[in-house]
Design a protein around this motif. Structure first.
Motif, short mmCIF file in Angstrom:
data_model
loop_
_atom_site.label_atom_id
_atom_site.label_comp_id
_atom_site.label_asym_id
_atom_site.label_seq_id
_atom_site.Cartn_x
_atom_site.Cartn_y
_atom_site.Cartn_z
N VAL A 1 46.66 -8.83 33.83
CA VAL A 1 47.62 -8.49 34.88
C VAL A 1 46.93 -7.60 35.92
O VAL A 1 46.14 -6.73 35.56
CB VAL A 1 48.82 -7.69 34.29
CG1 VAL A 1 49.73 -7.20 35.41
CG2 VAL A 1 49.60 -8.53 33.31
N ILE A 2 47.26 -7.82 37.17
CA ILE A 2 46.81 -6.91 38.24
C ILE A 2 48.03 -6.53 39.07
O ILE A 2 48.80 -7.40 39.50
CB ILE A 2 45.73 -7.57 39.13
CG1 ILE A 2 44.46 -7.82 38.29
CG2 ILE A 2 45.42 -6.72 40.36
CD1 ILE A 2 43.31 -8.46 39.05
N ARG A 3 48.23 -5.23 39.25
CA ARG A 3 49.28 -4.75 40.17
C ARG A 3 48.65 -4.65 41.56
O ARG A 3 47.54 -4.11 41.69
CB ARG A 3 49.77 -3.38 39.71
CG ARG A 3 50.83 -2.79 40.62
CD ARG A 3 51.33 -1.44 40.12
NE ARG A 3 52.27 -0.87 41.06
CZ ARG A 3 52.79 0.34 40.95
NH1 ARG A 3 52.46 1.13 39.94
NH2 ARG A 3 53.66 0.77 41.86
N SER A 4 49.37 -5.15 42.56
CA SER A 4 48.79 -5.08 43.91
C SER A 4 49.80 -4.51 44.89
O SER A 4 51.00 -4.47 44.63
CB SER A 4 48.36 -6.48 44.37
OG SER A 4 49.47 -7.24 44.80
N LEU B 1 44.44 -3.08 44.86
CA LEU B 1 44.52 -3.76 43.56
C LEU B 1 44.35 -2.74 42.45
O LEU B 1 43.42 -1.91 42.49
CB LEU B 1 43.38 -4.78 43.40
CG LEU B 1 43.35 -6.03 44.26
CD1 LEU B 1 42.17 -6.91 43.81
CD2 LEU B 1 44.66 -6.79 44.17
N VAL B 2 45.20 -2.84 41.43
CA VAL B 2 45.06 -1.99 40.25
C VAL B 2 44.96 -2.90 39.03
O VAL B 2 45.97 -3.48 38.59
CB VAL B 2 46.28 -1.05 40.08
CG1 VAL B 2 46.03 -0.09 38.92
CG2 VAL B 2 46.59 -0.29 41.36
N SER C 1 39.78 -8.37 33.01
CA SER C 1 38.33 -8.11 32.93
C SER C 1 37.77 -7.94 34.34
O SER C 1 38.46 -8.21 35.33
CB SER C 1 37.65 -9.30 32.26
OG SER C 1 37.77 -10.44 33.11
N ALA C 2 36.51 -7.55 34.40
CA ALA C 2 35.85 -7.45 35.72
C ALA C 2 35.87 -8.80 36.40
O ALA C 2 36.03 -8.89 37.62
CB ALA C 2 34.42 -6.94 35.54
N ALA C 3 35.71 -9.89 35.62
CA ALA C 3 35.71 -11.24 36.22
C ALA C 3 37.09 -11.59 36.79
O ALA C 3 37.19 -12.18 37.86
CB ALA C 3 35.28 -12.27 35.18
N THR D 1 37.80 -12.33 40.70
CA THR D 1 38.44 -13.57 41.15
C THR D 1 39.54 -13.27 42.16
O THR D 1 39.61 -13.87 43.24
CB THR D 1 39.03 -14.34 39.95
OG1 THR D 1 37.95 -14.74 39.11
CG2 THR D 1 39.84 -15.54 40.38
N VAL D 2 40.41 -12.32 41.83
CA VAL D 2 41.54 -11.99 42.71
C VAL D 2 41.03 -11.30 43.98
O VAL D 2 41.49 -11.59 45.10
CB VAL D 2 42.57 -11.11 41.96
CG1 VAL D 2 43.67 -10.63 42.89
CG2 VAL D 2 43.17 -11.90 40.79
N GLN D 3 40.06 -10.42 43.79
CA GLN D 3 39.49 -9.70 44.95
C GLN D 3 38.87 -10.70 45.93
O GLN D 3 39.11 -10.64 47.13
CB GLN D 3 38.43 -8.73 44.43
CG GLN D 3 37.88 -7.81 45.50
CD GLN D 3 37.02 -6.69 44.91
OE1 GLN D 3 36.94 -6.51 43.70
NE2 GLN D 3 36.38 -5.95 45.78
N THR D 4 38.09 -11.64 45.40
CA THR D 4 37.42 -12.61 46.27
C THR D 4 38.44 -13.49 47.00
O THR D 4 38.31 -13.78 48.19
CB THR D 4 36.46 -13.49 45.45
OG1 THR D 4 35.56 -12.62 44.77
CG2 THR D 4 35.67 -14.45 46.31
#
Ligand SMILES: NC(=O)C1=CN([C@@H]2O[C@H](COP(=O)(O)OP(=O)(O)OC[C@H]3O[C@@H](n4cnc5c(N)ncnc54)[C@H](OP(=O)(O)O)[C@@H]3O)[C@@H](O)[C@H]2O)C=CC1
Ligand SMILES: O=C(O)[C@@H]1CCC=N1
Length: 313
Positions: free
Chosen positions: A150-153, A168-169, A175-177, A181-184
């Motif tokens: 899960v990522i809170r944004s 992004l939190v 994971s870092a991957a 993925t979401v960051q990219t």
């Protein structure tokens, strides 16, 4: 401009986001991620517009809405599949089954029940990204299967035109991957900052709510122009283009390290000139206090909604 106010000309325009990572979606030769957008209103709609213009293929997106009328309108607007919960009770579950990245974009009070309703349908490796204000990672992780990433944004609507900003939190199981993925993905339409959860209410007060402050300023500038006798269309265009140009100029200079906002402001103010009078008028009318109170009010409201939802559980 005095020597104190002098600033260098910026070099190449700065990137709006950080460069993508090798092996991530959007890179040549990489398979773009399959995306589910649950809820397709102002925010998820803005993200979708930005992604479709940059890094995501239409055939890789499935979205949902509550009403059939909205689903039809959004499907036509974006050229993607949109399922309506009103017509297909399992719309959200169906939308997530093949997805690598799932954006939860309904109002905050609907996020936890939406997450619970899709929990058993998600691929174990799919990363769930909530765009909701005030819904913390504990609530999100508690609503999903143990181990689901899960990522809170906290995004903002200028993502729709490739000029957004997102906080992004990453949660415990991201994971870092997953984060990369979401960051990219989001860097294809804005600047992305990975932050601590303790910072997200403040970020909401500045950049999540912030586009509305700029629009409000434009409204007031245009109204003032009309009062001075300008046509409304001319006054609105002068205000919008001025805020757009100032914003782009400021980002380029700040990222190049050639000038900050205060230096750029001073460079417009001739001694005893027109702008100095305008800034004095802002100060006399409590501009700084009003902006500070507004940012603080947004951030506090976010914390307040978290508390309301926590006690309602
Ligand atoms: N607006 C903004 O600038 C920002 C918003 N956010 C966050 O984004 C989230 C959404 O806000 P916003 O986009 O403004 O809200 P909107 O009301 O514009 O959009 C909500 C969307 O959710 C849909 N929806 C509601 N219930 C369901 C359901 N059960 N299943 C599928 N879809 C559903 C609605 O469909 P229908 O239209 O058919 O009812 C609509 O498409 C909020 O949590 C907010 O905190 C974050 C940052 C900025
Ligand atoms: O007003 C709101 O609550 C949402 C969150 C940030 C921007 N819009």
């Amino acid at each position: 401009m005095s020597s104190d106010d002098a600033y260098e000309q910026p070099g190449e325009p700065a990137q709006t986001g950080q460069p993508g990572q090798p092996g991530q979606p959007g890179q040549p030769g990489q398979v773009p991620p399959r995306v589910a957008m649950l809820g397709l209103g102002s925010m998820n709609g803005a993200i979708l517009s930005g992604l479709l213009a940059s890094s995501v293929r239409r055939e890789d997106v499935v979205a949902t809405t509550r009403s059939a009328a909205t689903a039809r309108a959004r499907a036509e607007e974006h050229g993607i599949t949109v399922l309506a919960e009103q017509e297909t009770a399992e719309a959200n579950g169906i939308a997530v089954e093949q997805a690598d990245v799932v954006f939860l974009g309904v109002k905050p009070h609907g996020i936890v029940s939406l997450a619970e309703s899709i929990a058993s349908r998600l691929r174990p490796g799919a990363v769930v990204v909530s765009v909701a204000a005030a819904i913390d990672l504990a609530m999100l992780e508690g609503a999903l299967a143990h181990g689901q990433p899960v990522i809170r944004s906290m995004p903002n609507t200028p993502l729709s035109v490739g000029l957004g900003v997102v906080g992004l939190v990453p949660g415990r199981h991201a994971s870092a991957a997953h984060t990369r993925t979401v960051q990219t993905l989001l860097e294809s339409c804005g600047a992305v900052h990975v932050i601590d959860e303790s910072q997200i209410d403040a970020l909401t007060g500045i950049s999540g709510s912030g586009p509305a402050y700029a629009f409000y300023l434009a409204e007031q500038m245009a109204d003032a122009g009309v009062q001075l006798g300008l046509d409304r269309a001319l006054a609105a265009d002068l205000a919008a283009q001025t805020i757009y140009g100032a914003g782009r100029m400021m980002v380029q200079h700040q990222r190049a390290g050639t000038a900050d906002a205060a230096q750029l402001r001073r460079a417009v103010c001739s001694p005893n000139g027109t702008t100095e009078r305008a800034i004095d008028a802002f100060d006399e009318h409590g501009f700084a206090a009003a902006v500070s109170a507004a940012v603080e009010a947004s951030a506090s409201r976010s914390a307040e909604i978290t508390e309301e939802l926590r006690t309602a559980e």
